[in-house]
Enzyme design. Structure first.
Site, PDB file in Angstrom:
ATOM      1  CG  PHE A  35      -1.607   1.166   1.496  1.00 18.27           C
ATOM      2  CD1 PHE A  35      -2.391   1.849   0.367  1.00 18.27           C
ATOM      3  CD2 PHE A  35      -1.840   1.658   2.775  1.00 18.27           C
ATOM      4  CE1 PHE A  35      -3.106   2.881   0.674  1.00 18.27           C
ATOM      5  CE2 PHE A  35      -2.646   2.889   2.878  1.00 18.27           C
ATOM      6  CZ  PHE A  35      -3.225   3.483   1.902  1.00 18.27           C
ATOM      7  CG  ASP A  76      19.087 -16.077   7.565  1.00 16.48           C
ATOM      8  OD1 ASP A  76      19.457 -15.179   6.879  1.00 16.48           O
ATOM      9  OD2 ASP A  76      19.251 -17.198   7.544  1.00 16.48           O
ATOM     10  CG  ASN A 111       5.068  -4.381  12.454  1.00 17.45           C
ATOM     11  OD1 ASN A 111       5.325  -3.409  11.435  1.00 17.45           O
ATOM     12  ND2 ASN A 111       4.152  -5.137  12.689  1.00 17.45           N
ATOM     13  CE1 TYR A 161       1.353  -1.915  12.633  1.00 16.10           C
ATOM     14  CE2 TYR A 161       0.362   0.115  13.175  1.00 16.10           C
ATOM     15  CZ  TYR A 161       1.148  -0.456  12.462  1.00 16.10           C
ATOM     16  OH  TYR A 161       1.705   0.138  11.296  1.00 16.10           O
ATOM     17  CE  LYS A 165       5.090   0.740  12.172  1.00 14.76           C
ATOM     18  NZ  LYS A 165       5.835   0.015  11.089  1.00 14.76           N
TER      19      LYS A 165
END
Length: 333
Positions: A35, A76, A111, A161, A165
């Site tokens: 996106f 990795d 993340n 979330y 972050k």
């Protein structure tokens, strides 16, 4: 070697890019087909930069953008290091990650784990690269109504979330301090634009509106309460900020908010999408049990103006129209 750099080979030279708009950079965009990543890649290529998108599923991003297949969530440190050594980027933009439709474990992998491995891989390179991390307004959590969120506000995320972050932001800042990367995090508001993730609020709404349009029926949207007020920002504004962050040397080490500096209700955003679609719609919100509560997020974007020379537009109508049109183009004839 000092304790701060134990286990890492600190690059002796820096690849901090120049502000010279005429210079071409080698830019690697992680999550480059997503996106945010896709329009970032296109904008960079249109400016004449050499762009490589790294993504699990390669897609054609048009002229000037090469695509490299790599499952970033599973790769990795050695694999990421090999790719970076081969591509030799001046700038790495991390547009990977996500929250919609993912479990906590999946969010952690795409993340936090990815950013930690990226930093370690970048620390092995012979020169220091600019890393632009796309963070989130959700790192702050919530604040009292009518207040703004400056970058020095103590972060208190209220959802996993946001916690993940925030860990990414902290890792990038620490890596910058230690000289492993030339790092900057853009804390981005709630983005609106073409290619909206299908599990997001507006992604769900646009899907139902398109279904009703194809069926020639009146749409009925039954949604959770929409009174929350959040900082919504256009996709094109975010892309513009990312491009500026690739070339401004003074942003290194900073966290910079990217939003409109406006707290708008989710209800207003849904209604704007309905209006843009032209689909007759019944909008029904579930009743919230107990006293109504308003959650509030509004970013202070003064630092973005100061360090990036960036300011948001106020045209969410165009972004919403592009969201609507893109959703229609995705449906096979």
């Amino acid at each position: 070697m000092s304790d701060d750099t134990q286990g890492y080979a600190v690059p002796a030279t820096s690849a901090v890019p120049s502000e010279d708009a005429g210079s071409s950079l080698r830019v690697t965009v992680l999550g480059g087909t997503g996106f945010l990543g896709r329009p970032i890649c296109r904008a960079l290529a249109d400016q004449g930069h050499a762009v490589v998108a790294v993504a699990r599923q390669p897609k054609d991003l048009g002229p000037g953008v090469a695509v490299r297949a790599l499952d970033l969530a599973a790769a990795d440190v050695d694999e990421i290091t090999d790719v970076l050594r081969e591509l030799d980027p001046d700038v790495v933009i991390n547009a990977a990650g996500g929250m919609w439709g993912l479990t906590d474990a999946q969010m952690l992998a795409v993340n936090v784990t990815l950013v930690e491995r990226l930093i370690e891989a970048a620390g092995r390179l012979p020169r220091r690269v600019r890393v632009v991390q796309l963070g989130s307004v959700h790192e702050y959590g919530l604040v009292p109504v009518d207040t703004s969120m400056p970058e020095d506000l103590p972060a208190a995320p209220v959802m996993p979330y946001g916690e993940f972050k925030l860990r990414c932001t902290t890792a990038v800042a620490e890596a910058d301090r230690r000289g492993l990367v030339d790092g900057v995090t853009l804390r981005v508001g709630n983005v609106i634009g073409a290619g909206q993730p299908g599990h997001s609020l507006l992604g769900v709404v646009v899907g139902k509106l398109r279904d009703a349009e194809r069926a020639g029926e009146r749409a009925r949207l039954e949604l959770a309460p929409l009174g929350s007020r959040r900082d919504f920002v256009g996709l094109s504004d975010v892309v513009a900020a990312v491009l500026l962050a690739t070339t401004r040397p003074q942003v290194a080490g900073h966290v910079i908010n990217i939003g409109r500096g406006v707290a708008a209700s989710a209800r207003d955003m849904v209604q704007l999408l309905i209006d843009v679609s032209g689909v007759p719609t019944d909008l029904v919100e579930a009743e919230r049990p107990g006293p109504a509560e308003t959650t509030w997020q509004r970013l202070d974007v003064g630092l973005a103006a100061e360090l990036l020379g960036w300011s948001p537009s106020d045209d969410l109508h165009t972004e919403m129209k592009q969201l609507w049109e893109h959703a229609g183009a995705e449906v096979p004839a």
